[in-house]
Motif scaffolding. Structure first.
Motif, PDB file in Angstrom:
ATOM      1  N   ARG A   1     -25.708  84.511  76.111  1.00 46.08           N
ATOM      2  CA  ARG A   1     -25.666  83.787  74.835  1.00 46.08           C
ATOM      3  C   ARG A   1     -27.038  83.331  74.406  1.00 46.08           C
ATOM      4  NH1 ARG A   1     -21.191  80.700  73.207  1.00 46.08           N
ATOM      5  NH2 ARG A   1     -19.236  81.738  73.750  1.00 46.08           N
ATOM      6  N   LEU A   2     -27.943  83.200  75.375  1.00 46.27           N
ATOM      7  CA  LEU A   2     -29.250  82.633  75.082  1.00 46.27           C
ATOM      8  C   LEU A   2     -30.391  83.633  75.237  1.00 46.27           C
ATOM      9  CD1 LEU A   2     -28.626  79.229  76.873  1.00 46.27           C
ATOM     10  CD2 LEU A   2     -28.753  79.621  74.429  1.00 46.27           C
ATOM     11  N   GLY A   3     -30.053  84.871  75.588  1.00 44.50           N
ATOM     12  CA  GLY A   3     -31.094  85.879  75.702  1.00 44.50           C
ATOM     13  C   GLY A   3     -31.917  85.781  76.973  1.00 44.50           C
ATOM     14  N   VAL A   4     -31.333  85.218  78.036  1.00 45.04           N
ATOM     15  CA  VAL A   4     -32.024  85.233  79.331  1.00 45.04           C
ATOM     16  C   VAL A   4     -31.091  85.830  80.380  1.00 45.04           C
ATOM     17  CG1 VAL A   4     -33.468  83.231  78.846  1.00 45.04           C
ATOM     18  CG2 VAL A   4     -31.282  82.896  79.974  1.00 45.04           C
TER      19      VAL A   4
ATOM     20  N   HIS B   1     -21.656  73.197  72.922  1.00 46.78           N
ATOM     21  CA  HIS B   1     -20.902  74.001  71.954  1.00 46.78           C
ATOM     22  C   HIS B   1     -19.656  74.589  72.617  1.00 46.78           C
ATOM     23  CE1 HIS B   1     -23.718  73.670  68.746  1.00 46.78           C
ATOM     24  NE2 HIS B   1     -24.669  74.382  69.315  1.00 46.78           N
TER      25      HIS B   1
ATOM     26  N   ALA C   1     -37.290  88.407  64.302  1.00 45.26           N
ATOM     27  CA  ALA C   1     -37.997  87.359  65.033  1.00 45.26           C
ATOM     28  C   ALA C   1     -37.375  86.003  64.706  1.00 45.26           C
ATOM     29  CB  ALA C   1     -39.475  87.366  64.653  1.00 45.26           C
TER      30      ALA C   1
ATOM     31  N   ALA D   1     -45.016  86.864  65.569  1.00 43.48           N
ATOM     32  CA  ALA D   1     -43.937  87.703  66.098  1.00 43.48           C
ATOM     33  C   ALA D   1     -43.530  88.760  65.073  1.00 43.48           C
ATOM     34  CB  ALA D   1     -42.742  86.837  66.479  1.00 43.48           C
TER      35      ALA D   1
ATOM     36  N   GLU E   1     -35.534  65.246  73.712  1.00 44.91           N
ATOM     37  CA  GLU E   1     -35.101  65.348  75.107  1.00 44.91           C
ATOM     38  C   GLU E   1     -36.262  65.685  76.028  1.00 44.91           C
ATOM     39  OE1 GLU E   1     -30.647  67.111  74.242  1.00 44.91           O
ATOM     40  OE2 GLU E   1     -31.931  68.187  75.643  1.00 44.91           O
ATOM     41  N   GLN E   2     -37.117  66.611  75.588  1.00 43.38           N
ATOM     42  CA  GLN E   2     -38.275  66.987  76.390  1.00 43.38           C
ATOM     43  C   GLN E   2     -39.164  65.764  76.592  1.00 43.38           C
ATOM     44  OE1 GLN E   2     -38.623  70.475  77.541  1.00 43.38           O
ATOM     45  NE2 GLN E   2     -36.511  70.085  76.920  1.00 43.38           N
TER      46      GLN E   2
ATOM     47  N   ARG F   1     -27.361  72.429  75.286  1.00 43.04           N
ATOM     48  CA  ARG F   1     -26.873  72.549  73.921  1.00 43.04           C
ATOM     49  C   ARG F   1     -25.769  73.584  73.826  1.00 43.04           C
ATOM     50  NH1 ARG F   1     -31.157  74.445  69.431  1.00 43.04           N
ATOM     51  NH2 ARG F   1     -30.562  76.522  70.144  1.00 43.04           N
ATOM     52  N   GLU F   2     -25.996  74.736  74.454  1.00 41.75           N
ATOM     53  CA  GLU F   2     -24.994  75.801  74.417  1.00 41.75           C
ATOM     54  C   GLU F   2     -23.709  75.368  75.118  1.00 41.75           C
ATOM     55  OE1 GLU F   2     -25.705  78.411  72.633  1.00 41.75           O
ATOM     56  OE2 GLU F   2     -23.792  79.414  72.969  1.00 41.75           O
TER      57      GLU F   2
ATOM     58  N   SER G   1     -32.658  72.246  78.226  1.00 42.07           N
ATOM     59  CA  SER G   1     -32.115  71.666  76.992  1.00 42.07           C
ATOM     60  C   SER G   1     -31.289  72.689  76.219  1.00 42.07           C
ATOM     61  CB  SER G   1     -33.248  71.160  76.099  1.00 42.07           C
ATOM     62  OG  SER G   1     -33.631  69.850  76.441  1.00 42.07           O
ATOM     63  N   LEU G   2     -31.745  73.928  76.234  1.00 41.36           N
ATOM     64  CA  LEU G   2     -31.003  74.974  75.521  1.00 41.36           C
ATOM     65  C   LEU G   2     -29.681  75.271  76.215  1.00 41.36           C
ATOM     66  CD1 LEU G   2     -34.082  77.113  74.595  1.00 41.36           C
ATOM     67  CD2 LEU G   2     -32.473  76.187  72.961  1.00 41.36           C
ATOM     68  N   TYR G   3     -29.680  75.293  77.556  1.00 46.18           N
ATOM     69  CA  TYR G   3     -28.426  75.467  78.293  1.00 46.18           C
ATOM     70  C   TYR G   3     -27.466  74.336  77.920  1.00 46.18           C
ATOM     71  CZ  TYR G   3     -31.284  78.503  81.351  1.00 46.18           C
ATOM     72  OH  TYR G   3     -32.122  79.464  81.840  1.00 46.18           O
TER      73      TYR G   3
ATOM     74  N   GLN H   1     -32.391  84.150  85.741  1.00 45.55           N
ATOM     75  CA  GLN H   1     -33.223  83.089  85.173  1.00 45.55           C
ATOM     76  C   GLN H   1     -32.456  81.780  85.111  1.00 45.55           C
ATOM     77  OE1 GLN H   1     -36.768  83.544  83.545  1.00 45.55           O
ATOM     78  NE2 GLN H   1     -36.429  81.536  84.439  1.00 45.55           N
TER      79      GLN H   1
ATOM     80  N   THR I   1     -28.226  78.491  68.950  1.00 49.36           N
ATOM     81  CA  THR I   1     -28.951  79.719  69.231  1.00 49.36           C
ATOM     82  C   THR I   1     -28.337  80.812  68.366  1.00 49.36           C
ATOM     83  OG1 THR I   1     -29.422  79.060  71.497  1.00 49.36           O
ATOM     84  CG2 THR I   1     -29.506  81.415  71.012  1.00 49.36           C
TER      85      THR I   1
ATOM     86  N   VAL J   1     -37.818  73.197  81.763  1.00 49.62           N
ATOM     87  CA  VAL J   1     -37.213  72.004  81.161  1.00 49.62           C
ATOM     88  C   VAL J   1     -36.740  72.323  79.745  1.00 49.62           C
ATOM     89  CG1 VAL J   1     -37.542  69.569  80.582  1.00 49.62           C
ATOM     90  CG2 VAL J   1     -38.750  70.549  82.534  1.00 49.62           C
ATOM     91  N   ALA J   2     -37.523  73.142  79.051  1.00 46.51           N
ATOM     92  CA  ALA J   2     -37.134  73.533  77.692  1.00 46.51           C
ATOM     93  C   ALA J   2     -35.835  74.333  77.714  1.00 46.51           C
ATOM     94  CB  ALA J   2     -38.253  74.334  77.039  1.00 46.51           C
ATOM     95  N   ARG J   3     -35.731  75.252  78.668  1.00 45.11           N
ATOM     96  CA  ARG J   3     -34.501  76.048  78.748  1.00 45.11           C
ATOM     97  C   ARG J   3     -33.313  75.188  79.163  1.00 45.11           C
ATOM     98  NH1 ARG J   3     -38.053  80.226  80.551  1.00 45.11           N
ATOM     99  NH2 ARG J   3     -37.749  79.612  82.721  1.00 45.11           N
TER     100      ARG J   3
ATOM    101  N   MET K   1     -35.917  82.058  73.395  1.00 50.15           N
ATOM    102  CA  MET K   1     -35.498  82.221  74.774  1.00 50.15           C
ATOM    103  C   MET K   1     -36.022  83.484  75.423  1.00 50.15           C
ATOM    104  SD  MET K   1     -33.909  79.639  75.775  1.00 50.15           S
ATOM    105  CE  MET K   1     -33.333  80.370  77.295  1.00 50.15           C
TER     106      MET K   1
ATOM    107  N   ILE L   1     -33.818  68.436  70.849  1.00 49.55           N
ATOM    108  CA  ILE L   1     -34.351  68.997  72.084  1.00 49.55           C
ATOM    109  C   ILE L   1     -35.789  68.537  72.288  1.00 49.55           C
ATOM    110  CG2 ILE L   1     -35.193  71.173  73.090  1.00 49.55           C
ATOM    111  CD1 ILE L   1     -32.512  72.403  72.537  1.00 49.55           C
TER     112      ILE L   1
END
Lengths: 223, 223
Positions: free
Chosen positions: A51-54, A34, B199, A215, B210-211, A30-31, A26-28, A58, B191, A22-24, B4, B207
């Motif tokens: 663009r999102l590092g997946v 754009h 990092a 990280a 949204e969650q 958003r992208e 939202s990122l999809y 996935q 992103t 579900v979190a991803r 991501m 978002i």
């Protein structure tokens, strides 16, 4: 996300959807928004994932929880997929929000323009400080916390943003729930104890920084 | 969390630790700090888990990535475990932070007292608006973005909080990295595309809402 439950919600066919999916989503979304703004009409899973590092796999696997969205040989139509994801998330409708706690963070949240872009409107705010009650910020008049129910009825509010100090968070959260709130975005650095049927998403800014530091340290950096 | 990448970092023996585990570690630490403040000296995994909505097995499994921390018949010593987790996270040391972007959100972040409680100090801030450069907020003087390198050298800064508008986020992030920043807490709803060794933790307030809405809708509620 700060929620502690093992993290799944119902998908389109009753399958439990992991919170990470579900979190991803939202990122999809958003992208893709754009991309639409930039005039892009289609994109495939590999390009979107990059663009999102997946991975492309996935992206497809995440969307597959909710249906089939691609066109053979084309991929996805950006604008269409935005709307489809917004329908999945529930954000094609606009949501009225009450803000509890108008301190520094609350002030910033009242003025945060990103919320309106996504269909969220903070229509009411409550606090207990006498010098704050009655003030108007960003077009929203601050009411007293004890008159929350009246505020809720006037605006048909289901969700709240909680931005009160940690020692008051549990008590105020309970007041919100008693007044009919069913979902809380919690910025106080405490875990709330609420009935199972109340949705809570926690955002702890210090914890987010801690995650960043972990990280960074793992890459061999020290302060 | 907005990152991501498939979500693992090195554990104590080189085992990749899932991001969800690191996130829960922060929540355990936060809860244990509350317990210490309340005068509680020991707690077992079941009790700690109950406060956070996870099982005792989950607590033990999460900690097991990093070592053995319990005492037979006792469980954990709260104060000791706080320090052990902080060592794991890297937060026993204090970290100097630069804030890029002093708008509404940036202002609030400058005044957020929770950061100092956890060893994070925003020691510098940069912006480009002429009316902001030179101002002092919460003891921090706002410098110009283009003089970032001088600021970084003066304060030994490794991490940054990015609170600029979305259209400027990528450009400013690159400037931060060029000046030596290795970790970014990104509040802009975009992103970032940065080298693998940088990092990034993203916090997108829309978002997060949204969650919350998705969780609320799944419980059968409409706006």
């Amino acid at each position: 996300m700060g929620e502690m439950s093992t993290g799944s919600s119902g998908g389109s066919e009753g399958v439990a959807v992991p919170k990470a999916v579900v979190a991803r989503l939202s990122l999809y979304c958003r992208e893709l928004q754009h991309l639409v703004q930039q005039g892009r009409t289609t994109i495939n899973s590999a390009q979107l994932g990059k663009r999102l590092g997946v991975t492309d796999a996935q992206v497809r696997k995440d969307l597959a929880y909710f249906g089939q969205f691609g066109y053979p040989g084309i991929g996805y139509r950006c604008g269409e997929l935005v709307e489809q994801i917004r329908r999945i998330l529930g954000t094609t409708e606009s949501w009225s929000v009450v803000l509890a706690g108008v301190g520094n963070l609350g002030h910033a949240l009242l003025r945060y323009r990103g919320f309106a872009d996504q269909g969220f409107r903070i229509v009411a705010a409550v606090d207990v400080a006498p010098q704050k009650v009655g003030q108007e910020i960003a077009g929203v008049r601050i009411g007293h916390l004890d008159r929350l129910s009246e505020v809720m009825q006037a605006h048909d509010i289901r969700i709240a943003v909680l931005a009160v100090p940690a020692p008051q968070a549990q008590r105020v959260a309970q007041q919100l729930v008693d007044a009919g709130i069913v979902g809380i975005l919690n910025f106080a650095p405490v875990t709330l104890t609420l009935p199972e049927d109340i949705a809570v998403v926690g955002v702890d800014l210090s914890i987010e920084l801690e995650q960043l530091v972990f990280a960074v340290v793992k890459k061999g950096v020290r302060p």
